[in-house]
Design a protein around this motif. Structure first.
Motif: not given
Length: 60
Positions: A1-23
């Motif tokens: 499965m090759s989901d790009t960030p644009n294919d993900l639901p908004p909640a998943a996109q927010r979670a990825l953005a928050e994780a990147a910020e914490r990192r």
């Protein structure tokens, strides 16, 4: 499965953005921390559970 960030639901996109910020915050903290002099080499014993000193391993 090759989901790009644009294919993900908004909640998943927010979670990825928050994780990147914490990192990036954690990396900045690590760079700002003073360098340990004379510390142990290798893996972190608190994380991996084995403490070693002069070839003797102690598992708590």
């Amino acid at each position: 499965m090759s989901d790009t960030p644009n294919d993900l639901p908004p909640a998943a996109q927010r979670a990825l953005a928050e994780a990147a910020e914490r990192r990036t915050e954690q990396e900045a903290k690590e760079k700002a921390a003073p360098k340990e002099l004379g510390g142990r080499d290798g893996l972190d014993p608190a994380r991996y559970g084995d403490w070693e000193k002069k070839g003797i391993a102690i598992d708590f």
